[in-house]
Design an enzyme around this catalytic site. Structure first.
Site, PDB file in Angstrom:
ATOM      1  N   GLU A  83       0.837  -1.083  -0.027  1.00  0.00           N
ATOM      2  CA  GLU A  83       0.056  -0.029   0.074  1.00  0.00           C
ATOM      3  C   GLU A  83       0.802   1.098  -0.025  1.00  0.00           C
ATOM      4  OE1 GLU A  83      -3.354   2.481   2.630  1.00  0.00           O
ATOM      5  OE2 GLU A  83      -2.779   0.281   3.369  1.00  0.00           O
ATOM      6  N   LYS A  87      -7.812 -15.264  16.295  1.00  0.00           N
ATOM      7  CA  LYS A  87      -8.368 -14.843  14.956  1.00  0.00           C
ATOM      8  C   LYS A  87      -9.730 -14.339  14.554  1.00  0.00           C
ATOM      9  CE  LYS A  87      -4.301 -17.917  13.595  1.00  0.00           C
ATOM     10  NZ  LYS A  87      -3.905 -19.017  13.244  1.00  0.00           N
ATOM     11  N   ASP A 136       1.986 -14.453  12.755  1.00  0.00           N
ATOM     12  CA  ASP A 136       0.726 -14.954  12.079  1.00  0.00           C
ATOM     13  C   ASP A 136      -0.002 -13.775  11.761  1.00  0.00           C
ATOM     14  OD1 ASP A 136      -1.504 -16.133  11.156  1.00  0.00           O
ATOM     15  OD2 ASP A 136      -1.482 -17.564  12.979  1.00  0.00           O
ATOM     16  N   HIS A 188      -2.783   9.899  -1.534  1.00  0.00           N
ATOM     17  CA  HIS A 188      -3.147   8.723  -2.132  1.00  0.00           C
ATOM     18  C   HIS A 188      -2.944   8.798  -3.859  1.00  0.00           C
ATOM     19  CE1 HIS A 188      -3.589   5.481   0.736  1.00  0.00           C
ATOM     20  NE2 HIS A 188      -3.741   6.495   1.426  1.00  0.00           N
TER      21      HIS A 188
END
Length: 597
Positions: free
Chosen positions: A275, A407, A483, A581
């Site tokens: 990004e 998660k 993770d 951006h």
């Protein structure tokens, strides 16, 4: 014809003396005509050749003069209409303006307009309209066959019409150079006689197994994997630990943000992301923190959790186990059973919840420098085996009953915490807010209240009272071998902003109750990820103070989130988000060509 010859001879005579004359024996009129036209074009004098100034300065001056006098004359015209003054009554300044208008208009028309008008009436070089061009077409016949025999009477093959939208065509699979033995193995994998997952154990060479599996996959699917790197990776390092059935690896760029001044020490933070603006924005936040004296962090808790689910015949029987487990008199016994599973795993608490006749026990324990999921699971299994003696009617449904919770966004993690619970704060000086962040203190405080707090509450957010904590968490997790899926609960964060010192400065803090990180095990042992951990000074286990490396990594994550929150909120407050951006996060590369190459 005589007139045409006289014109042609006149042009030849005007050739410069330093140019070689056209030989009279050259009977090709095409060459003569091209030479004549070239010299006529070269001898043309342009209006810009006599200007003493560079042409772009002259054009700028006349453009400015033209529009200035037009604006002046229109303004004067409107004033005369309002005051009922006759338009033909002209002052000295108006006469000068009219003269300047005429002069600039003549210049602009001469510079830009003449050639344009002539191009409309000038005949195209591709169309034969003059009689002179008939001479150009006369050429010596050099054909060796009769005229009729030189005609191609074959039927032309018409090309299919081009589609209006370019079609992205998948490239053909690129075959890998294989030995005869490897070719036989590839065929057996394609035929299904050799399981793809067994190549490593059968061949004893992880790199060779990945190449054969990759080639077999290309032949089965008919799709190319040419853009996926294969060479340059240690496939043996992931065997049985990180990834199964590999066919290559994905490249993710790693940027650096910092220096980040945290608790008196500077850190360069690696961030793996695709990004645009993310690293740059975090880096700006690090600069603001550095110029304000640095950030401070507090580790509130360090405990990984696992929650199995058990079922009993009655709810009363499930409650009996709950009372037994939560009785302080039994904790030491359960802790000794739990701690046998690891040198570093230490049981801290057990919290139970009942749903009918089902019991959920949430174990919390420290895990040293490892993230600790496997460590906790082993200890939990030991305790369940021990409890089975006194509660033989206990039916263990699963080692994880989602009361952990791993998660997934869960209120239990937001309230009780999971992994490392960290608070990080900084007081940003007012001058830094204005000069570096390009906004002001009051605007940031108001935006944080309406966006991060009220807006998140309106959306029913669970742990998402922040601007983009998950952005920074994910980037650091990928770079350091954590993770990535645990970004879900690790990004739980509430961002607070408050004006302090009579409203002159800004106090910013992030509270993150469930940062799940480790510096040993999993992906942390891979070469690239290990290098990023080494950059932060937290590689591997700390033997002198077990667990200190992973706790330091958690505080660095929180401080980086603090920098990212500070910068993004400032960009939104100043209205720079979309602009940045559009500048840094939009590629000019032709994607259709890139995908088909």
């Amino acid at each position: 014809m005589d007139a045409r010859r006289r014109r042609s001879s006149t042009l030849v005579k005007k050739l410069p003396s330093d140019e070689p004359p056209v030989k009279s024996m050259d009977k090709n009129p095409l060459k003569v005509k091209m030479v004549e036209r070239q010299h006529v074009h070269d001898d043309a004098v342009k209006a810009s050749d006599v200007l003493p100034l560079p042409i772009y300065l002259t054009n700028a001056a006349f453009f400015t003069l033209f529009f200035s006098v037009v604006y002046f004359l229109l303004t004067r015209w409107r004033e005369k209409i309002r005051s009922s003054t006759p338009l033909h009554v002209v002052t000295l300044s108006e006469m000068v303006a009219i003269s300047a208008f005429i002069a600039s208009f003549i210049y602009l028309l001469g510079f830009f307009g003449i050639d344009f008008v002539q191009s409309i009436f000038r005949p195209s070089h591709d169309v034969w309209t003059s009689e002179d061009d008939e001479v150009v077409m006369i050429k010596e016949d050099t054909r060796k066959v009769p005229c009729g025999a030189g005609i191609d009477c074959s039927i032309p093959i018409l090309a299919p019409p081009m589609p209006s939208v370019p079609k992205v065509v998948d490239p053909l699979p690129v075959s890998i150079d294989l030995t005869e033995e490897d070719e036989d193995i590839v065929k057996s994998v394609v035929d299904g006689t050799t399981p793809s997952y067994s190549l490593e154990s059968k061949l004893g060479d992880c790199g060779r197994a990945a190449a054969i599996r990759r080639e077999a996959l290309q032949r089965v699917t008919g799709k190319s994997l040419s853009g996926l790197p294969l060479e340059g990776f240690d496939y043996a390092s992931i065997l049985g630990q990180c990834c199964e059935m590999p066919i290559g690896y994905v490249q993710i760029p790693v940027g650096i943000a910092g220096p980040l001044l945290l608790d008196g020490k500077e850190y360069s933070v690696p961030m793996a992301t695709t990004e645009g603006c993310l690293v740059a924005s975090t880096n700006r936040g690090c600069k603001a923190i550095m110029m304000s004296g640095g950030a401070n962090s507090v580790l509130l808790r360090d405990a990984m959790t696992r929650a199995p689910v058990m079922r009993f015949a009655t709810a009363k029987r499930a409650a009996e186990l709950k009372f037994y487990v939560e009785d302080p008199a039994n904790f030491d016994t359960l802790a000794s059973v739990f701690n046998k599973s690891s040198r570093f795993g230490r049981l801290q608490s057990i919290k139970c919840a009942i749903a009918g006749k089902n019991l959920y026990m949430r174990f919390s324990c420290s895990t040293g420098d490892a993230m600790g999921m496997n460590m906790v699971s082993k200890g939990v299994q030991n305790v369940l085996d021990f409890l089975q003696n006194d509660f033989p009617d206990m039916d263990v449904i699963g080692i994880s009953g989602n009361y952990c919770s791993d998660k997934k966004p869960a209120a239990v993690n937001w309230i009780e915490g999971r992994g490392k619970s960290v608070v990080c704060e900084v007081t940003v000086k007012g001058d830094v807010v204005r000069k570096v962040l390009k906004t002001d203190v009051q605007a940031l405080v108001e935006l944080n209240m309406l966006k991060n707090l009220t807006g998140s509450a309106m959306a029913g957010a669970l742990g998402g009272f922040n601007a983009h904590a998950s952005n920074i968490v994910s980037a650091i997790y990928i770079a350091t071998g954590q993770d990535p899926a645990q970004n879900v609960e690790s990004s739980h964060c509430i961002t607070m902003m408050e004006a302090v010192n009579d409203g002159q400065d800004l106090h910013v803090s992030v509270t993150m109750p469930s940062i799940e990180v480790g510096t040993v095990g999993g992906g942390t042992q891979l070469a690239s990820q290990s290098a990023c951990l080494n950059l932060l000074g937290v590689k591997g286990a700390n033997r002198e103070a077990p667990g200190s490396n992973s706790r330091l990594l958690a505080t660095i994550v929180a401080a980086s989130v603090l920098a990212g929150e500070l910068s993004l909120m400032s960009a939104i407050s100043a209205g720079h988000l979309v602009r940045s951006h559009m500048k840094y996060n939009r590629s000019s590369r032709d994607v259709t060509k890139a995908s088909s190459s």
